[in-house]
Write an enzyme that holds these catalytic residues in place. Structure first.
Site: not given
Ligand code: FPP
Length: 243
Positions: A17, A65
């Site tokens: 996250d 998502n």
């Molecule tokens: C949460 O951050 C993260 C995600 C929704 C996606 C995670 C994906 C990756 C790390 C990249 C792709 C993965 C691979 C395995 C190549 P957020 O956007 O919810 O953060 P925030 O809460 O600060 O907005």
């Protein structure tokens, strides 16, 4: 007599996250945070393999998502596809077996194709299992398992009394997956966000303040050190499995 401590975790699951917050705090676009997050995925995967971890499960894309703006979903899918192609050699060199859980049929065909390719290629590897949760939701996984069981009851293969905890587990996306020992969540949030709901009933939790793009080996070490101090009782008494 002191109670036995947990030792090293075998299966670590991570809720990655804070990509958006990491980017925002630097005046960058959210998408940049996801791109940097892939670097952390690489680093932590290598660190896990080096530590001879049994399994690393990463929450890469949740069922929820899909509700994000189209361009963000598109970027995440492109990053995922690029990762599956770009890391293939590294996965093979490190004897890693790639697996996935989730409603994988919802992924775009080009992502699905690369996922299948890496899964097939690495299927006989004997080192760490890198398990990607994609289009994944814990409630949805339980619903899918219950539907599969209901179909078998209707077909006369099972009776209602056959529906035990073991039977539910046997109908999950990956029946053989051991439950995570340690669940790490980054960016300080105290939530499980629909991740592995069935499997984490006795998992130890660790919340790290760092956002995912800045999560490095030292932070993983900190989580492991905290885990090693835990006494796991699984609802029983420490160190006793029977009587
Ligand atoms: C949460 O951050 C993260 C995600 C929704 C996606 C995670 C994906 C990756 C790390 C990249 C792709 C993965 C691979 C395995 C190549 P957020 O956007 O919810 O953060 P925030 O809460 O600060 O907005």
């Amino acid at each position: 007599m002191s109670e036995p401590l947990a030792g090293d975790p075998q299966h670590v699951a991570i809720i990655m996250d804070g990509n958006g917050r990491w980017a925002k705090s630097r005046g960058l676009r959210r998408t940049r945070g996801h791109a940097e997050g892939v670097e952390s995925v690489r680093t932590i995967t290598r660190a896990g393999a080096r530590r001879k971890l049994g399994q690393l499960t990463l929450y890469a894309f949740s069922e929820e998502n899909w509700k994000r703006p189209r361009h963000e979903v598109g970027l995440l899918m492109r990053l995922l596809r690029r990762f599956l192609i770009g890391e293939r050699a590294e996965i093979m060199d490190n004897n890693i077996r790639l697996t996935a859980v989730g409603r994988l049929h919802r992924l775009p065909a080009d992502v699905r194709r690369e996922l299948d390719k890496t899964r097939e290629l690495s299927a006989d590897n004997t080192g760490m299992v890198l398990n990607l949760a994609l289009s994944y939701g814990g409630r949805q996984e339980i619903v899918d398992a219950l539907r599969a069981i209901a179909r078998r009851v209707v077909a006369g293969e099972l009776t209602p009394d056959d529906i035990t905890e073991g039977a539910v587990t046997a109908h999950l996306y990956q029946p053989d997956m051991p439950p995570p020992d340690l669940l790490i969540r980054t960016a300080g949030e105290m939530r499980v966000s629909n991740f592995l709901l069935w499997q984490i009933s006795y998992t130890e939790l660790h919340v790290a303040p760092e956002c995912w793009p800045e999560f490095r080996e030292e932070h993983l070490d900190r989580a492991f050190a905290a885990y090693r101090q835990r006494v796991r009782k699984f609802g029983g008494l420490a160190g006793k499995t029977t009587g």
